[in-house]
Motif scaffolding. Structure first.
Motif, PDB file in Angstrom:
ATOM      1  N   PHE A   8       4.379   0.700   2.272  1.00 50.62           N
ATOM      2  CA  PHE A   8       4.333  -0.003   0.983  1.00 50.62           C
ATOM      3  C   PHE A   8       3.960   0.940  -0.154  1.00 50.62           C
ATOM      4  CE2 PHE A   8       2.880  -3.318   4.155  1.00 50.62           C
ATOM      5  CZ  PHE A   8       4.104  -3.949   4.234  1.00 50.62           C
TER       6      PHE A   8
ATOM      7  N   PRO B 169       0.515  -5.117  -2.179  1.00 55.56           N
ATOM      8  CA  PRO B 169       1.759  -5.901  -2.198  1.00 55.56           C
ATOM      9  C   PRO B 169       1.668  -7.122  -1.279  1.00 55.56           C
ATOM     10  CG  PRO B 169       2.226  -3.557  -1.913  1.00 55.56           C
ATOM     11  CD  PRO B 169       0.741  -3.724  -1.784  1.00 55.56           C
TER      12      PRO B 169
ATOM     13  N   GLY C 158       1.892  -6.452   2.287  1.00 54.27           N
ATOM     14  CA  GLY C 158       0.690  -5.744   2.704  1.00 54.27           C
ATOM     15  C   GLY C 158      -0.470  -6.705   2.952  1.00 54.27           C
TER      16      GLY C 158
END
Length: 497
Positions: A429, A464, A467
């Motif tokens: 990410f 994110p 994530g």
């Protein structure tokens, strides 16, 4: 061995009833403080109670038999059910409108991780802050252990659930009947929580702050009612010392607390794991305090009022607080330890893999596992010199079976593999190396604060969406000690035999 789906969903309904009941308690707090969310919290609680009631009603004619496979499913998916329903207070009140963020915050609560996506905690309504702390307290001892305490009323035995909820190497039981064990554990847990609340109130906290921090301390969670966490009380050392004492107790095997209350203090003190746990904290505190005093690249006065007791005391207190907070995976902070020299950053990162005692509410690998691995490692030298000798690993003067030693070695290998895979996924990410390994170690160990961009003075808001889901998964497998969840991912688990 077919799965008993009816009893599984019956338990899910029971868990919803518990969840809904605690939501109503948060509704009461909201009503008392008139924070404007009473109706919304009441609605969330009633919805969850209704879901639980329907599930139990539809599955009331179940076979009262719970095998090991059923137990694993109830524990693993039960936590997910709790987290899913636990998002409702956040979503309905609009405190956390995003489902991803609400699920992350709730899973972080139940797994006692303490990682948060909230940027302004102090702006939240009192009822929501209390619910947030309550998710820690419920998850701390394990909602499943709470459930099995009332199983005799339902005519169901709960040993399978206890085995799945607490799969560690310590098999001590307080009482032959598992339900009585659960009741005694909860009584100690509740007693410690009440005692800390009273002491924090006397020391200068408001009652609301005191009860919230007690709920989060005994669960080794780490959510706070203040944006600055416990650093908010840096000018009141007594408050921080009280929290230190109860973090230490929360990271200790609750069975030992029971023995101490029964007058068997010597039995508790002589426990090998407790002695090593105490020695680790003492040694690590001395190292941290000395470095903070002589080398730390920050001014104590910037986070404290050193004139109260002096720089030496402040260095000792911050060192002790952060060592215990990370070893017990509580995650409270009194300062940004990532500014205390590169050595201490790596030092605290290493402590994330230690964990408290087996039978405590802390996460991590656990001290007893490290001890048995170290003992077994030294015995390998002797075995190399004396290949025909029988040299068992001993714990509390008793030989540990080879099966348990292999289980612990397997657990540690699986734990480190999970950490590596976790960090690799975070790096996908576009997260930098330091932040990725910090996120993985912190999520898996249920610590809370990580490193880099997700350090102790930051939060997980910038992570994110994918994530956050990955972090929540690591929290879950870490809280349930890997095997309980990962076994569900194996094909042979689902084969009917």
């Amino acid at each position: 061995m077919k799965l008993n789906y009816k009893i599984i969903f019956y338990f899910f309904g029971l868990l919803c009833l518990f969840n809904g009941g605690f939501m109503l308690l948060s509704t009461l707090i909201s009503f008392i403080y008139k924070d404007g969310t009473t109706v919304e919290l009441l609605g969330a609680g009633l919805i969850v109670l209704l879901l639980g009631g329907i599930a139990m009603l539809l599955t009331k004619n179940h076979k009262k038999e719970l095998n090991k496979r059923d137990g694993y499913i109830v524990v693993a998916f039960g936590w997910i059910v709790m987290a899913l329903t636990g998002t409702l207070p956040y979503i309905i009140t609009g405190s956390i409108p995003s489902f991803t963020n609400a699920f992350f915050e709730t899973m972080s609560g139940y797994t006692t991780t303490g990682a948060s996506i909230l940027n302004d905690i102090e702006s939240l309504p009192k009822g929501i802050l209390f619910w947030r702390s309550m998710t820690h307290w419920i998850g701390g001892m394990g909602i499943i252990v709470l459930a099995i305490a009332i199983l005799p009323l339902l005519g169901i035995g709960g040993m399978q659930l206890f085995a799945a909820e607490a799969p560690g190497p310590n098999a001590d039981k307080l009482h032959p009947r598992i339900t009585d064990t659960a009741k005694r554990l909860w009584l100690i847990y509740f007693g410690y929580t009440a005692a800390e609340t009273i002491l924090l109130k006397v020391a200068g906290m408001t009652f609301f702050d005191a009860i919230n921090h007690s709920l989060c301390t005994l669960s080794t969670g780490g959510f706070s009612t203040k944006n600055a966490s416990v650093a908010y009380w840096n000018g009141q050392p007594v408050i921080q010392y009280i929290i230190i004492v109860f973090m230490f107790l929360a990271g200790t095997n609750f069975v030992l607390s029971y023995f101490a209350f029964k007058g068997k203090v010597q039995k508790a003190i002589r426990d090998e794991e407790f002695k090593l746990y105490f020695k680790f904290i003492a040694l690590f505190t001395i190292i941290a305090a000395l470095i903070i005093y002589f080398r730390a690249d920050f001014s104590i006065s910037s986070v404290d009022h050193p004139m109260v007791l002096g720089k030496a005391e402040a260095s000792f207190r911050h060192g002790l607080f952060q060592v215990i907070a990370i070893v017990t995976t509580t995650g409270f902070v009194t300062a940004d330890y990532t500014l205390w020299t590169p050595f201490l950053v790596v030092f605290f990162f290493g402590l994330m893999f230690l964990g408290g005692s087996a039978g405590s509410t802390s996460g991590g690998v656990k001290v007893v596992r490290h001890m048995i691995m170290i003992k077994n490692g030294f015995l390998e030298f002797k075995r190399a010199l004396h290949p025909n000798a029988i040299l068992p690993v001993r714990y509390n003067k008793k030989a540990v079976s080879g099966d348990i030693v292999f289980n612990i070695l397997g657990f540690f290998i699986l734990y480190m593999l999970s950490f590596i895979v976790g960090a690799l996924v975070f790096s996908m990410f576009q997260i930098d190396f330091e932040s990725a390994i910090g996120l993985s170690a912190s999520s898996l160990g249920n610590v809370g604060p990580a490193l880099g961009n997700f350090g102790p003075v930051n939060n997980y808001a910038e992570l994110p969406a994918l994530g956050k889901w990955w972090s929540a998964f690591l929290m879950l497998i870490g809280r349930l000690e890997l095997f309980t969840v990962l076994i569900l991912l194996t094909p042979f688990f689902w084969r009917n035999r």
